[in-house]
Design a protein around this motif. Structure first.
Motif, PDB file in Angstrom:
ATOM      1  N   MET A   1       0.886  -1.159  -0.093  1.00 11.37           N
ATOM      2  CA  MET A   1      -0.062  -0.115  -0.034  1.00 11.37           C
ATOM      3  C   MET A   1       0.775   1.303  -0.114  1.00 11.37           C
ATOM      4  SD  MET A   1      -3.029   0.867   0.009  1.00 11.37           S
ATOM      5  CE  MET A   1      -4.528   1.541   0.545  1.00 11.37           C
ATOM      6  N   HIS A   2       2.042   1.242   0.797  1.00 13.08           N
ATOM      7  CA  HIS A   2       2.734   2.478   0.700  1.00 13.08           C
ATOM      8  C   HIS A   2       3.509   2.627  -0.452  1.00 13.08           C
ATOM      9  CE1 HIS A   2       5.835   5.227   2.333  1.00 13.08           C
ATOM     10  NE2 HIS A   2       6.742   4.252   1.609  1.00 13.08           N
ATOM     11  N   ARG A   3       3.809   1.598  -1.214  1.00 11.97           N
ATOM     12  CA  ARG A   3       4.317   1.879  -2.458  1.00 11.97           C
ATOM     13  C   ARG A   3       3.422   2.420  -3.608  1.00 11.97           C
ATOM     14  NH1 ARG A   3       5.002   0.460  -7.338  1.00 11.97           N
ATOM     15  NH2 ARG A   3       6.954  -0.065  -8.379  1.00 11.97           N
ATOM     16  N   ARG A   4       2.088   2.190  -3.533  1.00 12.94           N
ATOM     17  CA  ARG A   4       1.222   2.956  -4.240  1.00 12.94           C
ATOM     18  C   ARG A   4       1.305   4.436  -3.974  1.00 12.94           C
ATOM     19  NH1 ARG A   4      -4.200   0.357  -4.016  1.00 12.94           N
ATOM     20  NH2 ARG A   4      -4.938   1.784  -5.495  1.00 12.94           N
ATOM     21  N   PHE A   5       1.447   4.841  -2.788  1.00 19.31           N
ATOM     22  CA  PHE A   5       1.345   6.376  -2.574  1.00 19.31           C
ATOM     23  C   PHE A   5       2.812   7.223  -2.443  1.00 19.31           C
ATOM     24  CE2 PHE A   5      -2.613   4.482  -1.219  1.00 19.31           C
ATOM     25  CZ  PHE A   5      -3.405   5.334  -1.810  1.00 19.31           C
ATOM     26  N   GLU A   6       3.732   6.390  -2.900  1.00 18.69           N
ATOM     27  CA  GLU A   6       4.962   6.886  -2.813  1.00 18.69           C
ATOM     28  C   GLU A   6       5.130   7.794  -3.874  1.00 18.69           C
ATOM     29  OE1 GLU A   6       9.505   5.148  -2.262  1.00 18.69           O
ATOM     30  OE2 GLU A   6       8.122   3.771  -3.046  1.00 18.69           O
ATOM     31  N   VAL A   7       5.922   8.940  -3.436  1.00 15.92           N
ATOM     32  CA  VAL A   7       6.134   9.812  -4.602  1.00 15.92           C
ATOM     33  C   VAL A   7       7.268   9.513  -5.460  1.00 15.92           C
ATOM     34  CG1 VAL A   7       6.893  12.545  -4.994  1.00 15.92           C
ATOM     35  CG2 VAL A   7       5.628  11.920  -2.996  1.00 15.92           C
ATOM     36  N   ILE A   8       7.431   9.957  -6.880  1.00 15.77           N
ATOM     37  CA  ILE A   8       7.975   9.812  -7.885  1.00 15.77           C
ATOM     38  C   ILE A   8       8.783  11.163  -7.973  1.00 15.77           C
ATOM     39  CG2 ILE A   8       8.611   9.568 -10.292  1.00 15.77           C
ATOM     40  CD1 ILE A   8       5.961   7.931 -10.327  1.00 15.77           C
ATOM     41  N   GLY A   9      10.383  10.635  -7.989  1.00 22.37           N
ATOM     42  CA  GLY A   9      11.060  11.664  -7.849  1.00 22.37           C
ATOM     43  C   GLY A   9      12.505  11.369  -8.135  1.00 22.37           C
TER      44      GLY A   9
END
Length: 81
Positions: A1-9
């Motif tokens: 679940m955390h990965r789904r909301f992790e910011v791309i940067g």
């Protein structure tokens, strides 16, 4: 679940090597921090004599340089070209 909301940067190479790509010097890749190992690949070690230097370089290669190294067959001027 955390990965789904992790910011791309910007993602820097792992801390146990050089601060950028060993071949081109790029310092960050765009992606998720949790994908750092996939983005930067395996840790590598090269003798700098092939480039006219001394000592050893330890670090990672960006995806483009990994392809160049694979196609050239060896770390050195052919891979850089």
């Amino acid at each position: 679940m955390h990965r789904r909301f992790e910011v791309i940067g910007p993602v820097t190479p792992p801390d146990d090597g050089a601060r950028g790509c060993l071949l081109c010097g790029v310092g960050t890749l765009t992606g998720r921090l949790s994908e750092r190992e996939m983005l930067w690949g395996d840790r590598r070690e090269f003798g700098l004599a092939v480039l006219g230097g001394r000592g050893r370089a330890i670090g990672y290669l960006c995806p483009s340089c990994r392809v160049a190294l694979r196609d050239a067959g060896a770390f050195g001027q052919p891979a850089i070209d």
